[in-house]
Design a protein around this motif. Structure first.
Motif, PDB file in Angstrom:
ATOM      1  N   GLU A  77      35.811  25.963  41.479  1.00 36.95           N
ATOM      2  CA  GLU A  77      36.818  26.403  42.437  1.00 36.95           C
ATOM      3  C   GLU A  77      37.397  24.997  42.941  1.00 36.95           C
ATOM      4  OE1 GLU A  77      36.778  28.481  46.722  1.00 36.95           O
ATOM      5  OE2 GLU A  77      34.819  27.766  46.035  1.00 36.95           O
ATOM      6  N   GLN A 107      30.576  38.005  35.555  1.00 36.91           N
ATOM      7  CA  GLN A 107      30.622  37.245  36.683  1.00 36.91           C
ATOM      8  C   GLN A 107      31.617  36.320  36.958  1.00 36.91           C
ATOM      9  OE1 GLN A 107      26.868  35.466  36.508  1.00 36.91           O
ATOM     10  NE2 GLN A 107      25.695  37.170  36.773  1.00 36.91           N
ATOM     11  N   GLU A 110      34.746  38.558  37.899  1.00 29.85           N
ATOM     12  CA  GLU A 110      34.864  39.233  39.497  1.00 29.85           C
ATOM     13  C   GLU A 110      35.085  37.924  40.419  1.00 29.85           C
ATOM     14  OE1 GLU A 110      30.750  40.727  39.547  1.00 29.85           O
ATOM     15  OE2 GLU A 110      31.432  42.590  38.427  1.00 29.85           O
ATOM     16  N   GLN A 111      34.449  36.684  40.178  1.00 28.03           N
ATOM     17  CA  GLN A 111      34.772  35.480  40.701  1.00 28.03           C
ATOM     18  C   GLN A 111      36.276  35.287  40.820  1.00 28.03           C
ATOM     19  OE1 GLN A 111      32.150  33.400  42.905  1.00 28.03           O
ATOM     20  NE2 GLN A 111      34.317  33.422  43.650  1.00 28.03           N
ATOM     21  N   GLN A 113      38.591  37.237  40.384  1.00 31.20           N
ATOM     22  CA  GLN A 113      39.288  38.175  41.399  1.00 31.20           C
ATOM     23  C   GLN A 113      38.982  38.174  42.644  1.00 31.20           C
ATOM     24  OE1 GLN A 113      37.750  41.586  39.237  1.00 31.20           O
ATOM     25  NE2 GLN A 113      39.366  41.784  38.036  1.00 31.20           N
ATOM     26  N   GLN A 114      37.787  37.343  43.143  1.00 29.17           N
ATOM     27  CA  GLN A 114      37.759  37.314  44.430  1.00 29.17           C
ATOM     28  C   GLN A 114      38.520  36.184  44.928  1.00 29.17           C
ATOM     29  OE1 GLN A 114      33.431  36.482  45.428  1.00 29.17           O
ATOM     30  NE2 GLN A 114      32.949  38.371  44.274  1.00 29.17           N
ATOM     31  N   TRP A 115      39.015  34.976  44.118  1.00 24.32           N
ATOM     32  CA  TRP A 115      39.888  34.177  44.712  1.00 24.32           C
ATOM     33  C   TRP A 115      41.444  34.644  44.166  1.00 24.32           C
ATOM     34  CZ3 TRP A 115      36.613  30.078  40.900  1.00 24.32           C
ATOM     35  CH2 TRP A 115      35.627  29.805  41.532  1.00 24.32           C
ATOM     36  N   GLU A 116      41.592  35.807  44.302  1.00 24.85           N
ATOM     37  CA  GLU A 116      42.827  36.488  44.049  1.00 24.85           C
ATOM     38  C   GLU A 116      43.701  35.991  42.971  1.00 24.85           C
ATOM     39  OE1 GLU A 116      44.748  35.643  47.859  1.00 24.85           O
ATOM     40  OE2 GLU A 116      43.272  37.051  48.990  1.00 24.85           O
TER      41      GLU A 116
END
Length: 269
Positions: A77, A107, A110-111, A113-116
């Motif tokens: 990130e 994982q 998914e991470q 996608q959480q960060w768009e």
């Protein structure tokens, strides 16, 4: 994967598109393109293998590195920063176990996608490996396994088409949009065991009935081939959706015609 990334970087630069590459392979060695983030700054396979308290081999070391990475997504990130509207290639390890046996890559998806992020998987198969029916079926099963594990849109590509002979290029054409029932005959004729014949027929039937796996040819020496792959990925992630919408050049109705043209051009060379 690195050759694919290098080719795409050069192609996008020629088009004037912004593209970044993130290396997520802790065993990588050299790059022919700049990377905006490199997992080896976080952890490296050689360091893990040389640690006397761990005593891992190459495969165990890679698994340890990726699990360590999964527990430290904050590093990724921070490395990505706050990029907007960028096309980012994540150069991942090629070991199939990471996609079939372990949850690490799921994982990661998914991470992201959480960060768009809009994520599309690009599954690469060496075309030189896929020139026989049995090997092709094995490759399809590996692609299906990755699709099921990651649960994201996936573009399947046959790479290194430029390295095939003229005869092999013509032969491999049937594998791009395969008729699995005809392959059943090719495969089962050399099987002596009735049990394996029945299993092979069931596998081929399953693949054909669901029609989930098709391949695009990728020839790094052919701009048209590269562009077709890029257009399919763009459509999948809706890259540049605020721009004028364009269908991929290779639509379903004329897919076979374009594939025929691709192979005819290369066979005639």
């Amino acid at each position: 994967q690195s050759t694919y990334c290098s080719t795409m970087v050069q192609h996008c630069e020629a088009l004037g598109r912004s593209v970044q590459v993130v290396n997520l392979d802790p065993a990588a060695e050299l790059f022919t393109y700049p990377v905006m983030a490199d997992i080896r700054e976080l952890i490296e396979v050689d360091d893990v293998m040389e640690d006397e308290s761990l005593r891992f081999g190459p495969n165990g070391g890679l698994v340890f590195c990726m699990e360590y990475f999964a527990n430290n997504f904050n590093w990724l990130e921070e490395s990505l920063g706050h990029v907007e509207d960028d096309y980012i290639l994540f150069d991942c390890p090629g070991q199939i176990e990471l996609y079939t046996h372990l949850p690490v890559m799921k994982q990661l998806v998914e991470q992201l996608q959480q960060w768009e992020f809009r994520v599309c998987g690009v599954f690469l198969v060496d075309s030189q490996f896929m020139v026989e029916s049995f090997k092709f079926i094995s490759g399809i099963l590996a692609a299906l396994s990755a699709m099921i594990s990651l649960e994201i849109p996936q573009i399947n590509i046959m790479t290194k088409m430029d390295l095939l002979s003229k005869k092999a290029k013509k032969e491999i054409e049937k594998y791009l949009d395969p008729d699995m029932y005809s392959m059943i005959e090719d495969s089962t004729n050399i099987l002596k065991s009735k049990m394996f014949k029945k299993l092979t027929k069931s596998i081929c039937g399953l693949i054909d009935d669901y029609g989930m796996v098709r391949f695009l040819p990728f020839d790094r020496s052919d701009e048209e081939s590269i562009n077709i792959v890029l257009q399919h990925i763009d459509l999948t992630i809706q890259y540049g959706e605020d721009l004028e919408f364009k269908e991929p050049k290779e639509c379903e109705q004329d897919k076979s015609a374009l594939v025929d043209e691709f192979f005819q051009d290369h066979v005639d060379e």
